[in-house]
Design a protein around this motif. Structure first.
Motif, mmCIF file in Angstrom:
data_model
loop_
_atom_site.group_PDB
_atom_site.id
_atom_site.type_symbol
_atom_site.label_atom_id
_atom_site.label_comp_id
_atom_site.label_asym_id
_atom_site.label_seq_id
_atom_site.Cartn_x
_atom_site.Cartn_y
_atom_site.Cartn_z
ATOM 1 N N LEU A 92 -1.579 -1.720 9.179
ATOM 2 C CA LEU A 92 -1.872 -3.002 10.027
ATOM 3 C C LEU A 92 -3.228 -3.418 9.790
ATOM 4 C CD1 LEU A 92 0.269 -2.156 13.389
ATOM 5 C CD2 LEU A 92 0.742 -3.989 11.298
ATOM 6 N N SER A 93 -4.236 -2.543 9.938
ATOM 7 C CA SER A 93 -5.693 -3.006 9.798
ATOM 8 C C SER A 93 -5.917 -3.362 8.623
ATOM 9 C CB SER A 93 -6.450 -1.623 10.157
ATOM 10 O OG SER A 93 -7.703 -1.719 9.989
ATOM 11 N N VAL A 94 -5.658 -2.776 7.475
ATOM 12 C CA VAL A 94 -5.785 -3.168 6.047
ATOM 13 C C VAL A 94 -5.250 -4.617 5.939
ATOM 14 C CG1 VAL A 94 -5.418 -2.835 3.534
ATOM 15 C CG2 VAL A 94 -5.945 -0.950 5.246
ATOM 16 N N ALA A 95 -3.866 -4.975 6.207
ATOM 17 C CA ALA A 95 -3.225 -5.991 6.174
ATOM 18 C C ALA A 95 -3.855 -7.256 6.775
ATOM 19 C CB ALA A 95 -1.717 -5.938 6.475
ATOM 20 N N LEU A 96 -4.350 -7.030 8.180
ATOM 21 C CA LEU A 96 -4.858 -7.974 8.919
ATOM 22 C C LEU A 96 -6.332 -8.176 8.961
ATOM 23 C CD1 LEU A 96 -2.597 -7.291 12.487
ATOM 24 C CD2 LEU A 96 -2.438 -9.341 10.684
ATOM 25 N N GLY A 97 -7.060 -7.288 8.359
ATOM 26 C CA GLY A 97 -8.362 -7.342 8.032
ATOM 27 C C GLY A 97 -9.010 -6.922 9.200
ATOM 28 N N THR A 98 -8.419 -6.322 10.209
ATOM 29 C CA THR A 98 -8.899 -6.027 11.525
ATOM 30 C C THR A 98 -9.804 -4.558 11.618
ATOM 31 O OG1 THR A 98 -6.976 -5.142 12.511
ATOM 32 C CG2 THR A 98 -7.402 -7.510 12.842
ATOM 33 N N SER A 99 -10.387 -4.252 12.616
ATOM 34 C CA SER A 99 -11.112 -2.976 12.549
ATOM 35 C C SER A 99 -10.416 -2.024 13.337
ATOM 36 C CB SER A 99 -12.333 -3.157 13.166
ATOM 37 O OG SER A 99 -12.470 -3.508 14.700
ATOM 38 N N MET A 100 -10.743 -0.862 12.915
ATOM 39 C CA MET A 100 -9.999 0.416 13.697
ATOM 40 C C MET A 100 -10.763 1.629 13.036
ATOM 41 S SD MET A 100 -6.615 1.618 11.365
ATOM 42 C CE MET A 100 -6.460 2.995 12.136
ATOM 43 N N ASP A 101 -10.603 2.570 14.110
ATOM 44 C CA ASP A 101 -11.030 3.816 13.605
ATOM 45 C C ASP A 101 -10.586 4.704 12.465
ATOM 46 O OD1 ASP A 101 -12.415 6.356 13.689
ATOM 47 O OD2 ASP A 101 -11.867 7.095 15.230
ATOM 48 N N LEU A 102 -11.181 4.819 11.366
ATOM 49 C CA LEU A 102 -10.688 5.175 10.011
ATOM 50 C C LEU A 102 -11.330 6.687 9.840
ATOM 51 C CD1 LEU A 102 -10.850 2.119 7.738
ATOM 52 C CD2 LEU A 102 -8.976 3.158 8.738
ATOM 53 N N GLU A 103 -11.672 7.158 10.974
ATOM 54 C CA GLU A 103 -12.226 8.626 10.714
ATOM 55 C C GLU A 103 -10.924 9.683 10.905
ATOM 56 O OE1 GLU A 103 -15.207 9.255 9.710
ATOM 57 O OE2 GLU A 103 -15.458 7.166 9.561
ATOM 58 N N LYS A 165 -8.742 5.555 -7.674
ATOM 59 C CA LYS A 165 -8.262 6.686 -6.396
ATOM 60 C C LYS A 165 -9.839 7.233 -5.722
ATOM 61 C CE LYS A 165 -4.749 8.712 -9.457
ATOM 62 N NZ LYS A 165 -4.369 9.746 -10.206
ATOM 63 N N GLU A 166 -10.646 7.256 -6.337
ATOM 64 C CA GLU A 166 -12.109 7.699 -5.694
ATOM 65 C C GLU A 166 -12.466 6.392 -4.875
ATOM 66 O OE1 GLU A 166 -16.609 8.640 -6.725
ATOM 67 O OE2 GLU A 166 -15.200 8.875 -8.484
ATOM 68 N N THR A 171 -13.016 4.722 1.036
ATOM 69 C CA THR A 171 -12.710 3.738 1.783
ATOM 70 C C THR A 171 -11.833 4.123 2.742
ATOM 71 O OG1 THR A 171 -11.515 2.450 0.285
ATOM 72 C CG2 THR A 171 -13.560 1.642 0.331
ATOM 73 N N LYS A 172 -11.053 5.355 2.614
ATOM 74 C CA LYS A 172 -10.086 5.683 3.469
ATOM 75 C C LYS A 172 -8.834 5.081 3.625
ATOM 76 C CE LYS A 172 -13.746 7.838 6.622
ATOM 77 N NZ LYS A 172 -14.045 8.934 5.721
ATOM 78 N N ASN A 173 -8.576 4.316 2.331
ATOM 79 C CA ASN A 173 -7.418 3.618 2.178
ATOM 80 C C ASN A 173 -6.394 4.639 1.826
ATOM 81 O OD1 ASN A 173 -7.394 0.554 2.659
ATOM 82 N ND2 ASN A 173 -9.315 1.098 1.434
ATOM 83 N N TRP A 174 -5.780 5.479 2.735
ATOM 84 C CA TRP A 174 -4.858 6.745 2.453
ATOM 85 C C TRP A 174 -3.595 6.122 1.779
ATOM 86 C CZ3 TRP A 174 -8.366 9.969 2.309
ATOM 87 C CH2 TRP A 174 -9.570 10.010 3.348
ATOM 88 N N TYR A 175 -3.101 5.243 2.343
ATOM 89 C CA TYR A 175 -1.700 4.730 1.773
ATOM 90 C C TYR A 175 -1.713 4.206 0.342
ATOM 91 C CZ TYR A 175 2.375 1.818 1.263
ATOM 92 O OH TYR A 175 3.657 1.433 0.826
ATOM 93 N N CYS A 176 -3.000 3.435 0.067
ATOM 94 C CA CYS A 176 -3.462 2.792 -1.371
ATOM 95 C C CYS A 176 -3.530 4.107 -2.338
ATOM 96 C CB CYS A 176 -4.532 2.038 -1.383
ATOM 97 S SG CYS A 176 -4.179 0.485 -0.440
#
Length: 338
Positions: A92-103, A165-166, A171-176
């Motif tokens: 949701l964060s990636v699709a909407l461009g909103t912020s969230m804790d990606l740690e 992949k790197e 960027t912590k885009n785990w799904y990608c």
């Protein structure tokens, strides 16, 4: 060419897979569907599909359990590997461009997303190779295409473009990352073993739901309607109707000319333009209030898939059918949609 007969759909109760199962049954296929829990009510919709009582058999299976997958695939001539864990909040964060804790902890992502995607794909392909399967259609994602900072800015992104992949990891885009790793693994496996594998990379999938639970990509659109977000990035978004994705999967299975990977995306639109379109159709809604401009002029091309014979619905029709589906499911208040 893969002939009609018995086919397996992994993750059969999911959003895309449910529409695929519906389509396959309507075309006369006998379908083996894998789900996690045979007794779970959230899969009840599968049993109500036309011809399900005689031509759909459900199997309890886990992507990391080879034997359970092998049992479901045994006797099939085709497999649609759709199952993949989806991190809802992250997507949701990636699709909407909103912020969230990606740690998130890397170890946690390895266990919950990356390992099931990669190892699960390997298990499916191994079972296909060791049985009577003639062709595999693997459902990837545009997330395996878009995350490439080195792709020339003036070039349309096509099937030659792979996510880095790197960069996904940084960027912590785990799904990608999971989709990129799994798809590349699938195509490498095909090359090594001569197993017929075709991959399809849908963009953000919207449209009516068959299942009773709301999936991540539908939630993206629902949030645009209802959340009254303070700000959205006005960056190109790529959309495709779930029914058109199902059509693409069947097309790439049945067409003997299908080869390699296919991007499956119908519409490129900025959120500001999407919201304006929605406001004209459904004016009484809690839409995003502001948009931040972002430079992003790259386009995603489905030309290869269209040359194979694929076509898609108008965006307006997809939006209307989506809203009707959300109303019917009770996830959107009917009173606000007058």
């Amino acid at each position: 060419m893969a002939e009609k007969g018995k086919v397996c759909v992994t993750g059969a109760g999911g959003y895309v897979a449910s529409w695929l199962v519906k389509l396959l049954l309507s075309k006369g296929y006998v379908v083996h569907g894998t789900i996690r829990n045979l007794g779970d009510k959230k899969y009840a919709h599968l049993k109500t599909l036309d011809k399900a009582s005689e031509n759909l058999k459900l199997f309890k299976a886990d992507l990391l359990d080879y034997n359970s997958l092998r049992a479901a695939i045994e006797g099939c001539i085709g497999v649609f590997h759709v199952a993949c864990p989806v991190p809802y909040e992250h997507m949701l964060s990636v699709a909407l461009g909103t912020s969230m804790d990606l740690e998130e902890e890397v170890e946690k992502m390895e266990v919950e997303i990356i390992e099931p995607a990669v190892k699960g794909t390997q298990n499916v392909l191994q079972a296909c190779l060791e049985t009577t399967v003639k062709r595999v259609v693997f459902v990837s994602s545009d997330g395996a295409v878009l995350m490439n900072p080195n792709w020339p800015r003036d070039h349309v992104m096509d099937e030659a473009c792979w996510s880095d992949k790197e960069y996904c990891s940084e960027t912590k885009n785990w799904y990608c990352l999971a989709k990129t790793a799994a798809e590349s693994k699938a195509l490498e496996y095909a090359k090594e073993t001569k197993l017929e594998v075709v991959t399809v990379c849908p963009s953000l999938v919207i449209g009516p739901m068959l299942q009773s639970t709301t999936n991540a990509s539908s939630l993206v659109l629902i949030k645009v309607f209802t959340d009254g977000l303070d700000k959205l990035e006005n960056i190109f978004r790529y959309l495709v109707d779930v029914r058109d994705v199902a059509d693409a999967l069947l097309l790439t299975y049945e067409n003997p000319k299908a080869d390699g990977r296919y991007i499956c995306s119908s519409h490129t639109i900025r959120p500001r333009d999407l919201v304006e379109k929605l406001k004209k159709m459904y004016p009484h809604y809690n839409y995003p209030k502001k948009f931040s401009e972002v430079e992003n002029e790259q386009k995603l091309s489905s030309e290869k898939l269209q040359k194979l014979g694929w076509s898609y619905r108008p965006l307006e029709q997809t939006l209307i059918d989506s809203v009707q589906s959300y109303q019917d499911a009770g996830v959107i208040n009917n009173a606000t949609l007058r």
